[in-house]
Design a protein around this motif. Structure first.
Motif, PDB file in Angstrom:
ATOM      1  N   VAL A  48      48.658  36.712  35.340  1.00  0.00           N
ATOM      2  CA  VAL A  48      47.981  36.072  34.209  1.00  0.00           C
ATOM      3  C   VAL A  48      47.312  37.147  33.360  1.00  0.00           C
ATOM      4  O   VAL A  48      47.133  38.282  33.788  1.00  0.00           O
ATOM      5  N   ASP A  49      46.927  36.767  32.172  1.00  0.00           N
ATOM      6  CA  ASP A  49      46.221  37.664  31.269  1.00  0.00           C
ATOM      7  C   ASP A  49      44.718  37.528  31.511  1.00  0.00           C
ATOM      8  O   ASP A  49      44.144  36.460  31.293  1.00  0.00           O
ATOM      9  N   TYR A  50      44.111  38.589  31.966  1.00  0.00           N
ATOM     10  CA  TYR A  50      42.686  38.612  32.314  1.00  0.00           C
ATOM     11  C   TYR A  50      41.811  38.220  31.126  1.00  0.00           C
ATOM     12  O   TYR A  50      40.828  37.501  31.280  1.00  0.00           O
ATOM     13  N   ASP A  51      42.164  38.675  29.941  1.00  0.00           N
ATOM     14  CA  ASP A  51      41.352  38.413  28.755  1.00  0.00           C
ATOM     15  C   ASP A  51      41.461  36.967  28.256  1.00  0.00           C
ATOM     16  O   ASP A  51      40.549  36.461  27.630  1.00  0.00           O
ATOM     17  N   LEU A  59      38.231  35.124  40.804  1.00  0.00           N
ATOM     18  CA  LEU A  59      39.247  35.100  41.854  1.00  0.00           C
ATOM     19  C   LEU A  59      39.505  36.511  42.363  1.00  0.00           C
ATOM     20  O   LEU A  59      39.039  37.494  41.802  1.00  0.00           O
ATOM     21  N   GLU A  60      40.292  36.597  43.419  1.00  0.00           N
ATOM     22  CA  GLU A  60      40.748  37.905  43.901  1.00  0.00           C
ATOM     23  C   GLU A  60      41.940  38.314  43.040  1.00  0.00           C
ATOM     24  O   GLU A  60      42.838  37.504  42.796  1.00  0.00           O
ATOM     25  N   TRP A  61      41.943  39.555  42.541  1.00  0.00           N
ATOM     26  CA  TRP A  61      43.026  39.990  41.681  1.00  0.00           C
ATOM     27  C   TRP A  61      43.261  41.486  41.794  1.00  0.00           C
ATOM     28  O   TRP A  61      42.405  42.227  42.243  1.00  0.00           O
ATOM     29  N   GLY A  66      47.726  46.914  31.399  1.00  0.00           N
ATOM     30  CA  GLY A  66      47.197  46.239  30.218  1.00  0.00           C
ATOM     31  C   GLY A  66      46.121  45.257  30.638  1.00  0.00           C
ATOM     32  O   GLY A  66      45.246  45.580  31.430  1.00  0.00           O
ATOM     33  N   SER A  67      46.199  44.048  30.135  1.00  0.00           N
ATOM     34  CA  SER A  67      45.220  43.031  30.531  1.00  0.00           C
ATOM     35  C   SER A  67      45.811  42.069  31.576  1.00  0.00           C
ATOM     36  O   SER A  67      45.208  41.057  31.897  1.00  0.00           O
ATOM     37  N   VAL A 119      43.811  48.580  35.443  1.00  0.00           N
ATOM     38  CA  VAL A 119      42.696  47.627  35.418  1.00  0.00           C
ATOM     39  C   VAL A 119      42.416  47.255  33.957  1.00  0.00           C
ATOM     40  O   VAL A 119      42.366  48.133  33.096  1.00  0.00           O
ATOM     41  N   PRO A 120      42.242  45.963  33.660  1.00  0.00           N
ATOM     42  CA  PRO A 120      41.984  45.563  32.273  1.00  0.00           C
ATOM     43  C   PRO A 120      40.761  46.263  31.675  1.00  0.00           C
ATOM     44  O   PRO A 120      39.739  46.437  32.337  1.00  0.00           O
ATOM     45  N   GLU A 121      40.888  46.678  30.425  1.00  0.00           N
ATOM     46  CA  GLU A 121      39.790  47.364  29.711  1.00  0.00           C
ATOM     47  C   GLU A 121      38.532  46.510  29.697  1.00  0.00           C
ATOM     48  O   GLU A 121      37.424  47.027  29.805  1.00  0.00           O
ATOM     49  N   THR A 122      38.686  45.200  29.541  1.00  0.00           N
ATOM     50  CA  THR A 122      37.536  44.298  29.523  1.00  0.00           C
ATOM     51  C   THR A 122      36.725  44.439  30.812  1.00  0.00           C
ATOM     52  O   THR A 122      35.504  44.464  30.789  1.00  0.00           O
TER      53      THR A 122
END
Length: 135
Positions: A48-51, A59-61, A66-67, A119-122
């Motif tokens: 899934v897209d984290y952002d 959740l555990e991820w 990217g995101s 890891v997502p930048e966010t």
């Protein structure tokens, strides 16, 4: 000291013991010597897209670039693998296998470089992600 894994976590890795980490909290340790290239288990979940899906953050991820994250709504053993800039494990993107990056001795803590896998930048810019840039 390490102890046998017990409790509600899904036991999805081979050759591991849970124990107190010098890196952070609880970690996973080699139950016996592990040779370079050995597969300890596989990641699973939904991409899934984290952002775009803020509930994923609870959740555990695993970051996969990217995101994008590979997430799951249950606790697993591989959530206990701590981050290191000098890891002894890696993740193969072809089948999400967790593989020994080098020979690992019995009792050695198992580690991944979380940043290597995206890891997502966010997340990195949040208070939770700061430690990845400094440890």
């Amino acid at each position: 000291m390490t102890v046998e894994l017990a409790g509600p976590r899904i036991q999805n890795l081979n050759k591991v013991l849970e124990g107190i980490s010098d890196i952070h909290g609880t970690g996973l340790f080699a139950r016996s010597d592990i040779q370079t290239g050995a597969i300890l288990g596989y990641l699973d979940g939904q991409i899934v897209d984290y952002d775009h899906h803020p509930t994923v953050r609870d959740l555990e991820w695993n970051g996969i670039g990217g995101s994008k994250v590979l997430c799951r709504p249950f606790a697993t053993q591989y959530a206990l693998i701590n981050h290191s800039f000098t890891p002894n494990l890696s993740i193969l993107r072809t089948d999400w296998a967790i593989v020994a990056y080098k020979d690992i001795r019995e009792g050695e803590e198992l580690t991944l470089d979380y940043l290597e896998h995206g890891v997502p930048e966010t997340y990195l810019n949040s208070p939770h992600g700061n430690y990845l840039r400094n440890n």
